[in-house]
Design an enzyme around this catalytic site. Sequence first.
Site, PDB file in Angstrom:
ATOM      1  N   GLY A 118       0.835  -1.199   0.000  1.00  0.00           N
ATOM      2  CA  GLY A 118       0.000   0.000   0.000  1.00  0.00           C
ATOM      3  C   GLY A 118       0.861   1.237   0.000  1.00  0.00           C
ATOM      4  O   GLY A 118       2.091   1.139  -0.012  1.00  0.00           O
TER       5      GLY A 118
ATOM      6  N   GLU B  27      -0.490   0.835  -6.093  1.00  0.00           N
ATOM      7  CA  GLU B  27       0.529   0.478  -5.105  1.00  0.00           C
ATOM      8  C   GLU B  27       0.788  -1.029  -5.100  1.00  0.00           C
ATOM      9  O   GLU B  27       1.920  -1.472  -4.983  1.00  0.00           O
ATOM     10  CB  GLU B  27       0.096   0.939  -3.704  1.00  0.00           C
ATOM     11  CG  GLU B  27       0.136   2.445  -3.503  1.00  0.00           C
ATOM     12  CD  GLU B  27       1.561   2.973  -3.272  1.00  0.00           C
ATOM     13  OE1 GLU B  27       2.491   2.159  -3.129  1.00  0.00           O
ATOM     14  OE2 GLU B  27       1.715   4.203  -3.262  1.00  0.00           O
TER      15      GLU B  27
ATOM     16  N   GLU C 257       4.463  -2.604  -5.852  1.00  0.00           N
ATOM     17  CA  GLU C 257       5.193  -3.300  -4.788  1.00  0.00           C
ATOM     18  C   GLU C 257       5.246  -4.808  -4.953  1.00  0.00           C
ATOM     19  O   GLU C 257       6.075  -5.464  -4.323  1.00  0.00           O
ATOM     20  CB  GLU C 257       4.587  -2.949  -3.415  1.00  0.00           C
ATOM     21  CG  GLU C 257       4.768  -1.469  -3.096  1.00  0.00           C
ATOM     22  CD  GLU C 257       4.286  -1.085  -1.716  1.00  0.00           C
ATOM     23  OE1 GLU C 257       4.661  -0.001  -1.256  1.00  0.00           O
ATOM     24  OE2 GLU C 257       3.530  -1.855  -1.096  1.00  0.00           O
TER      25      GLU C 257
ATOM     26  N   ASP D  12      -3.175   7.937  16.220  1.00  0.00           N
ATOM     27  CA  ASP D  12      -1.724   7.724  16.280  1.00  0.00           C
ATOM     28  C   ASP D  12      -1.265   6.486  15.522  1.00  0.00           C
ATOM     29  O   ASP D  12      -0.242   5.906  15.851  1.00  0.00           O
ATOM     30  CB  ASP D  12      -1.289   7.595  17.749  1.00  0.00           C
ATOM     31  CG  ASP D  12      -1.571   8.878  18.496  1.00  0.00           C
ATOM     32  OD1 ASP D  12      -1.270   9.946  17.943  1.00  0.00           O
ATOM     33  OD2 ASP D  12      -2.091   8.810  19.629  1.00  0.00           O
TER      34      ASP D  12
ATOM     35  N   GLU E 155      10.854  -6.748  -0.559  1.00  0.00           N
ATOM     36  CA  GLU E 155      10.567  -8.151  -0.787  1.00  0.00           C
ATOM     37  C   GLU E 155       9.067  -8.344  -0.642  1.00  0.00           C
ATOM     38  O   GLU E 155       8.424  -7.632   0.123  1.00  0.00           O
ATOM     39  CB  GLU E 155      11.281  -8.964   0.313  1.00  0.00           C
ATOM     40  CG  GLU E 155      11.374 -10.436   0.080  1.00  0.00           C
ATOM     41  CD  GLU E 155      12.079 -11.120   1.264  1.00  0.00           C
ATOM     42  OE1 GLU E 155      11.907 -12.337   1.396  1.00  0.00           O
ATOM     43  OE2 GLU E 155      12.770 -10.435   2.058  1.00  0.00           O
TER      44      GLU E 155
END
Lengths: 227, 227
Positions: free
Chosen positions: B46, B62, B66, B84, B116
């Site tokens: 992501g 994404e 990736e 948070d 990876e």
Amino acid sequence: MPYTYKYPHPAVTTDCIVFGFDGTGLNILLIKRGIEPYKDCWAFPGGFLNMDETAEEGALRELHEETGIEEIYVEQLQAFTKVDRDPRERVITIAFTAFVRQEDYGYVKGGDDAKEAKWFSVNELPPLAFDHEEILKIALERLRNKIRLEPIAFHLLNKTFTMTQVQSIYEAVLEQKYDRRNFHKKMTALGYIIPTGDKQTANGRPGILYSFDEEKYNEEVSKRSAI
Amino acid sequence: MPYTYKYPHPAVTTDCIVFGFDGTGLNILLIKRGIEPYKDCWAFPGGFLNMDETAEEGALRELHEETGIEEIYVEQLQAFTKVDRDPRERVITIAFTAFVRQEDYGYVKGGDDAKEAKWFSVNELPPLAFDHEEILKIALERLRNKIRLEPIAFHLLNKTFTMTQVQSIYEAVLEQKYDRRNFHKKMTALGYIIPTGDKQTANGRPGILYSFDEEKYNEEVSKRSAI
DNA sequence: TCAAAAGTGTTCGGCATACACCCATGG
DNA sequence: CCATGGGTGTATGCCGAACACTTTTGA
């Protein structure tokens, strides 16, 4: 203009789809927008997310500011992210659904960015702002799926209710009719809808008032997953 | 620092929970993060959303960058908005789930911000970055609910498959065992799982190979909602 | 011929459906 | 007493659960 970032950021809003039930039909709470864009257009209560609150907190805050409703349970529907859904700037919204006893909120105040707040039947809605019609479509789909699996109906009803009222909710949501006798049998067989002993005074023969026993419901659910 | 706003904006990312099935168990595709925070930690593929793409487009972009995976169907799970959840700044993420034929992606390349990419059994996962463990929990819950209602299993399988493989998926997802005879009966009764005539060569007696007939499935679904 | 895996049919109980008559209340 | 709406039981069919033996292949 104090807030700068290295990369562009979308704005994030929340919206609340609040469902209610008035004894016969399924309703939705809308506010009349007091500001541009879509000024004077009807929309779901909602607004921009603050940086120190979760989306859920933001949704509840905006709902309270715009309608006076507070301390209810909301559940996330999903995010809506079409690039041009807001004419001002890139805005994604996170939508929530809520189920309330409409009777508790028969009078809903407007306030803040909302000129007015009002219940509408899902079957007679005004045109909605932004992509809210699309959001509603998804919310209704989710509601139809959910009501088969979870006791949502009882969040829409008073503490005590008649079987006919429960049936009306199922019929309003699922848009089909059920046999009164079979419906009654199925509901009482669930084990967590219990007669209070009182009766409702109405036009014809008074109906037995039932209540939803949350504890027993949780028991039944845990039994279910144990199998 | 070219991007300034009148009010603060959260950053928005997407994450993809990609489910696969290797013949015996349910697997998930993770990438090893190449950058801080959580560098060298495993996470869902992501990244940050661009301003000219929907969340779904961003998630697919994404995922492709990736892991090399592209042209698959993803479905939004929900947004995760804890204040948070990212140490850098306020970041909300919109999570998507996908179901792929793992065999098509037996070798998944890393790339871009990912050192990876690797398949992991859902039962033997490394610690995950951010709040990804929480996201996975929700994704698995949703998967369990969904598999009862939709033919997800066939997106995880090859074009042709044996009944035993279908059963393994159901058992892996729902974490319970089913009777082989009843399972076979139920599946064939659905009407859209049809024998191809071929057989699978394996250790013991070869199993009949079936295929999933999407058209017939859609027919059955429309019949269902008509009732 | 043995081990491993897969094919298959019957019985039973429970749940959903269809269906009609009687009862309690207010006007 | 009548109109309105509510309470209730029985028969049927289907689906899901339990359950064991036989068949095909490879080693």
